[in-house]
Design a protein around this motif. Structure first.
Motif, short mmCIF file in Angstrom:
data_model
loop_
_atom_site.label_atom_id
_atom_site.label_comp_id
_atom_site.label_asym_id
_atom_site.label_seq_id
_atom_site.Cartn_x
_atom_site.Cartn_y
_atom_site.Cartn_z
N PHE A 37 1.03 -0.99 0.24
CA PHE A 37 0.19 0.26 0.64
C PHE A 37 0.42 1.15 0.15
O PHE A 37 0.79 1.78 -1.01
CB PHE A 37 -0.70 -0.24 1.22
N LEU A 38 1.78 1.16 1.32
CA LEU A 38 2.39 2.61 1.11
C LEU A 38 3.56 2.83 -0.14
O LEU A 38 3.80 3.72 -0.46
CB LEU A 38 3.51 2.14 2.63
N GLU A 39 3.68 1.92 -0.71
CA GLU A 39 4.34 1.28 -2.09
C GLU A 39 4.05 2.44 -2.93
O GLU A 39 4.19 2.99 -3.74
CB GLU A 39 4.87 0.34 -2.41
N ARG A 40 2.78 1.63 -3.30
CA ARG A 40 1.42 2.39 -4.72
C ARG A 40 1.35 3.56 -4.14
O ARG A 40 1.27 4.82 -5.52
CB ARG A 40 0.76 1.05 -4.28
N TYR A 41 1.18 3.50 -3.00
CA TYR A 41 0.69 5.15 -2.63
C TYR A 41 2.10 5.90 -2.04
O TYR A 41 1.44 5.97 -0.59
CB TYR A 41 -0.44 5.46 -1.56
N PRO A 42 2.92 6.93 -1.82
CA PRO A 42 3.80 7.06 -1.01
C PRO A 42 3.63 8.48 -0.84
O PRO A 42 3.86 8.60 -0.05
CB PRO A 42 5.62 6.89 -2.19
N ASP A 133 5.71 -14.54 -4.15
CA ASP A 133 6.26 -13.06 -3.91
C ASP A 133 5.02 -12.02 -3.23
O ASP A 133 3.89 -12.52 -3.52
CB ASP A 133 6.27 -11.81 -5.15
N PRO A 134 4.71 -12.30 -1.57
CA PRO A 134 3.35 -11.52 -1.48
C PRO A 134 3.46 -10.28 -1.13
O PRO A 134 1.94 -9.66 -1.43
CB PRO A 134 3.78 -11.45 0.79
N LEU A 135 4.61 -9.70 -1.53
CA LEU A 135 4.52 -8.44 -2.35
C LEU A 135 3.58 -8.40 -3.72
O LEU A 135 2.18 -7.48 -3.88
CB LEU A 135 5.84 -7.17 -1.95
N ALA A 136 3.60 -9.09 -4.23
CA ALA A 136 3.58 -9.34 -5.31
C ALA A 136 1.73 -9.26 -5.32
O ALA A 136 0.63 -8.69 -6.41
CB ALA A 136 3.86 -10.46 -6.62
N ARG A 137 1.31 -10.07 -4.26
CA ARG A 137 -0.23 -10.65 -4.09
C ARG A 137 -0.66 -9.18 -3.39
O ARG A 137 -1.55 -9.31 -3.80
CB ARG A 137 -0.01 -11.93 -3.47
N GLY A 138 0.31 -8.87 -2.86
CA GLY A 138 -0.66 -7.06 -1.88
C GLY A 138 -0.72 -6.73 -3.22
O GLY A 138 -2.03 -6.15 -2.87
N ARG A 139 -0.04 -6.20 -4.10
CA ARG A 139 -0.17 -5.35 -5.25
C ARG A 139 -1.34 -5.70 -6.18
O ARG A 139 -1.94 -4.79 -6.17
CB ARG A 139 1.18 -5.08 -6.28
#
Length: 169
Positions: A37-42, A133-139
Motif C-alpha cells: 500500500f505505502l509503495e503504491r501511495y507513497p 512473492d507476498p508483495l506481488a500478491r499484495g499489489r
C-alpha cells in the motif's frame, strides 16, 4: 487482526499461501499488504502502525493510518473510530481483557526483520520467507480497492481519531 481457523497456517508456508487473500493478509502477511500500500501511495499521508497487544495477549496487526483518521487493512478503507471499535470488540470476544497500544513504525521495518527488531516485541517474516512473492500478491489485492480517495477528509474523521483510539506512540 484475525483469528486463523486453519491449524498451522502461519508456520507452514504451503498452507499459508493457500489461504484466501483476505485471510492471508489478515493473519500473517498484514505487514506485506501495508508495505505494498505505502509503495503504491507513497505521498498519500498514510503511515504504518503496529497494533501491539498488551503483555500476555496475542493479536498483533499492521495497518496504515492517515492523520485524518482514514485506515486501510485487509478490510479495505475505514474510519479509525469504527475500525478500532470493531477490532477491540472482536479481540475481546477471542481474548477477554485484550487491549493494545498503537505504535508508529518505519516503512522499511515492514520488510526487514533487522529493522523490525528495533521495536521491542515486533517480529515479522521477510518477503523471502513466504512460499512466493507476498508483495506481488499484495499489489494484486490492492486492485480490489478504489484508492485513497475512498476516505474523504472530514472534520468528523479528524475528531474521532483521538476520542476512541489508544494513544498512538
Amino acid at each position: 487482526m484475525y483469528k486463523r481457523r486453519t491449524p498451522g497456517a502461519k508456520r507452514d508456508p504451503v498452507k499459508q499461501w493457500a489461504l484466501p487473500d483476505r485471510v492471508f493478509f489478515a493473519a500473517g502477511a498484514c505487514h506485506m499488504l501495508a508495505y505494498a500500500f505505502l509503495e503504491r501511495y507513497p505521498h498519500s499521508g498514510f503511515e504504518a502502525k503496529w497494533i501491539r497487544p498488551a503483555p500476555g495477549h496475542t493479536g498483533n496487526h499492521i495497518v496504515v493510518v492517515r492523520d485524518d483518521g482514514c485506515v486501510f487493512d485487509y478490510h479495505g478503507f475505514s474510519e479509525w473510530s469504527r475500525y478500532w471499535t470493531h477490532a477491540v470488540r472482536r479481540a475481546n470476544q477471542w481474548w477477554p481483557g485484550w487491549s493494545a497500544a498503537v505504535v508508529s513504525i518505519r516503512t522499511d521495518a515492514l520488510v526487514s526483520r533487522r529493522r523490525a527488531r528495533e521495536y521491542e516485541g515486533l517480529w515479522m517474516k521477510e518477503p523471502e520467507e513466504f512460499l512466493f512473492d507476498p508483495l506481488a500478491r499484495g499489489r494484486r489485492y490492492l486492485q480490489k480497492f478504489s484508492g485513497t480517495a475512498a476516505c474523504r477528509r472530514s472534520s468528523r474523521m479528524t475528531s474521532s481519531l483521538g476520542r476512541t483510539s489508544p494513544k498512538i506512540l
